[in-house]
Design a protein around this motif. Structure first.
Motif, PDB file in Angstrom:
ATOM      1  N   ILE A  99      44.471  56.390  70.348  1.00  0.00           N
ATOM      2  CA  ILE A  99      44.736  56.947  71.678  1.00  0.00           C
ATOM      3  C   ILE A  99      46.192  56.721  72.062  1.00  0.00           C
ATOM      4  O   ILE A  99      46.884  57.643  72.530  1.00  0.00           O
ATOM      5  CB  ILE A  99      43.802  56.310  72.720  1.00  0.00           C
ATOM      6  N   ARG A 100      46.677  55.503  71.870  1.00  0.00           N
ATOM      7  CA  ARG A 100      48.069  55.202  72.220  1.00  0.00           C
ATOM      8  C   ARG A 100      49.030  56.066  71.397  1.00  0.00           C
ATOM      9  O   ARG A 100      50.004  56.608  71.932  1.00  0.00           O
ATOM     10  CB  ARG A 100      48.353  53.720  71.991  1.00  0.00           C
ATOM     11  N   LEU A 101      48.755  56.184  70.096  1.00  0.00           N
ATOM     12  CA  LEU A 101      49.641  56.954  69.237  1.00  0.00           C
ATOM     13  C   LEU A 101      49.585  58.442  69.587  1.00  0.00           C
ATOM     14  O   LEU A 101      50.624  59.117  69.621  1.00  0.00           O
ATOM     15  CB  LEU A 101      49.261  56.745  67.767  1.00  0.00           C
ATOM     16  N   ALA A 102      48.393  58.966  69.861  1.00  0.00           N
ATOM     17  CA  ALA A 102      48.276  60.372  70.251  1.00  0.00           C
ATOM     18  C   ALA A 102      49.107  60.642  71.495  1.00  0.00           C
ATOM     19  O   ALA A 102      49.818  61.656  71.580  1.00  0.00           O
ATOM     20  CB  ALA A 102      46.812  60.734  70.491  1.00  0.00           C
ATOM     21  N   LYS A 153      33.573  53.200  78.798  1.00  0.00           N
ATOM     22  CA  LYS A 153      34.288  53.186  80.075  1.00  0.00           C
ATOM     23  C   LYS A 153      35.731  52.733  79.846  1.00  0.00           C
ATOM     24  O   LYS A 153      36.681  53.310  80.383  1.00  0.00           O
ATOM     25  CB  LYS A 153      33.596  52.252  81.073  1.00  0.00           C
ATOM     26  N   GLU A 154      35.890  51.691  79.047  1.00  0.00           N
ATOM     27  CA  GLU A 154      37.235  51.201  78.707  1.00  0.00           C
ATOM     28  C   GLU A 154      38.027  52.247  77.936  1.00  0.00           C
ATOM     29  O   GLU A 154      39.191  52.522  78.239  1.00  0.00           O
ATOM     30  CB  GLU A 154      37.130  49.917  77.881  1.00  0.00           C
ATOM     31  N   ILE A 155      37.381  52.853  76.929  1.00  0.00           N
ATOM     32  CA  ILE A 155      38.061  53.846  76.097  1.00  0.00           C
ATOM     33  C   ILE A 155      38.457  55.065  76.932  1.00  0.00           C
ATOM     34  O   ILE A 155      39.561  55.612  76.793  1.00  0.00           O
ATOM     35  CB  ILE A 155      37.163  54.264  74.918  1.00  0.00           C
ATOM     36  N   ASP A 156      37.581  55.492  77.825  1.00  0.00           N
ATOM     37  CA  ASP A 156      37.881  56.642  78.670  1.00  0.00           C
ATOM     38  C   ASP A 156      39.078  56.363  79.573  1.00  0.00           C
ATOM     39  O   ASP A 156      39.940  57.230  79.759  1.00  0.00           O
ATOM     40  CB  ASP A 156      36.650  56.996  79.505  1.00  0.00           C
ATOM     41  N   LYS A 165      42.124  63.357  75.017  1.00  0.00           N
ATOM     42  CA  LYS A 165      40.680  63.534  75.000  1.00  0.00           C
ATOM     43  C   LYS A 165      40.109  62.817  73.770  1.00  0.00           C
ATOM     44  O   LYS A 165      40.634  62.954  72.660  1.00  0.00           O
ATOM     45  CB  LYS A 165      40.308  65.021  74.943  1.00  0.00           C
ATOM     46  N   VAL A 166      39.046  62.056  73.985  1.00  0.00           N
ATOM     47  CA  VAL A 166      38.355  61.355  72.896  1.00  0.00           C
ATOM     48  C   VAL A 166      37.111  62.165  72.550  1.00  0.00           C
ATOM     49  O   VAL A 166      36.184  62.260  73.352  1.00  0.00           O
ATOM     50  CB  VAL A 166      37.976  59.923  73.312  1.00  0.00           C
ATOM     51  N   CYS A 167      37.100  62.763  71.366  1.00  0.00           N
ATOM     52  CA  CYS A 167      36.054  63.717  70.974  1.00  0.00           C
ATOM     53  C   CYS A 167      35.095  63.055  69.984  1.00  0.00           C
ATOM     54  O   CYS A 167      35.493  62.673  68.884  1.00  0.00           O
ATOM     55  CB  CYS A 167      36.688  64.956  70.350  1.00  0.00           C
TER      56      CYS A 167
END
Length: 332
Positions: A99-102, A153-156, A165-167
């Protein structure tokens, strides 16, 4: 606005990124999804170096630009809630780093899985509940949901902070493996940045309809894996919940890792189903209709081939899938 057609480069991990992109370009594709963690290695993306250096990120994106390709997704499919420390803790951190890298690379979506916890807080191994007709299984599911809801919840929240967006793959051996389970996850987490990675191959073997699922989910579809499945005569006596898989020796050539000391099992000789090159399980007309549904959900969707057909070489199978995908796209 138009769909972007590309491929997941995991099947080309035996060659450097530049050469892998050449294969995709020769196949007529314009997008590339790379692995950044989870079950398999990530030779096409030096995650730590890219997180640490803006110059390294600029150089990395330059490789794609020089080939006329778009970096259309980061993949870190694994089990982030596994009770095995070498699996769960690592895969969870892989998702955070993805997520951070994206966010830093300007990539808008990552692909991952919900994962599967154990049966209870003392469990050593993950346990997938498929059909909880027994009340004991409902207690297991209650515990597993108590694990994945706070985790996502944390990841979102992290995804929202990074505009990513986390798919999630609706994949076997995950708590979230069908549409109702994903809808429940969104409701219980209050998520804003969770989506589905619509991979039809995992729906076909469950007797689900990817087109109907896409229409129901609508804008909750955030990414697409173009992969096909064929049902075989073995389904008549095996059913689709077959456990007749075999051990793979530790020294077997070409085995696929899943965690430290673990890898994919050997497939039955007479399977009920298996993944096939795109277009070999369903015809062009079907896939054109599927792409129309995807375009309605998001006219700018990234559609990436995931080649996992062992009957074809990696380059051969990817090019066959690309030809069939582009033929379906031309019919949309």
């Amino acid at each position: 606005m138009a769909l972007t057609y590309g491929a997941y480069t995991a099947c080309l991990q035996d060659r450097p990124l530049s050469a892998a992109l050449d294969v995709l370009k020769e196949a007529g594709l314009t997008g590339a999804e790379v692995n950044v963690g989870g079950f398999i290695p990530s030779p096409h993306c030096p995650v730590d170096a890219l997180l640490a250096s803006a110059a390294a990120r600029e150089d990395y994106l330059g490789v794609f630009e020089s080939k006329g390709m778009v970096l259309s997704g980061l993949n870190t499919s694994g089990n982030p809630v596994s009770p095995l420390p070498n699996e769960g803790l690592k895969h969870a951190e892989d998702i955070r780093n993805a997520i951070r890298l994206a966010g830093l690379l300007g990539v808008k979506e990552i692909v991952t899985m919900s994962g599967t916890p154990g049966t209870d807080p003392t469990a050593k191994y993950a346990s997938w509940v498929v059909n909880p007709w027994n009340g004991i299984d409902l207690e297991i599911l209650d515990y597993q949901w108590s694990v994945i809801v706070p985790f996502f919840k944390e990841i979102d929240a992290l995804a929202r902070d990074n505009d990513v967006k986390v798919c999630l793959e609706l994949h076997p051996r995950n708590v979230v493996f069908n549409v109702p389970a994903f809808e429940r996850l969104v409701e219980e987490t209050g998520a804003t940045n969770l989506r589905v990675n619509m991979d039809p191959s995992h729906l076909f073997w469950q007797q689900m309809d990817p087109i109907a699922a896409t229409k129901r989910l609508g804008d909750l579809v955030g990414h697409v894996h173009a992969k096909d499945t064929r049902i075989f005569p073995g389904v008549a006596y095996r059913g689709v919940l077959d456990t007749d898989f075999g051990h793979v020796p530790a020294d077997a050539e070409g085995r696929t890792p899943t965690a430290y000391g673990y890898w994919c099992s050997a497939w039955p000789q007479d399977p009920a189903w298996r993944f096939v090159a795109f277009g070999l399980g369903h015809d062009t007309d079907y896939w054109a209709e599927f792409l129309r549904a995807i375009k309605t959900a998001d006219p700018d969707m990234n559609v990436n081939i995931e080649h996992e057909d062992a009957e074809y070489g990696n380059v051969e199978g990817l090019k066959l899938s690309a030809a069939n995908l582009l033929a379906a796209a031309a019919a949309v």
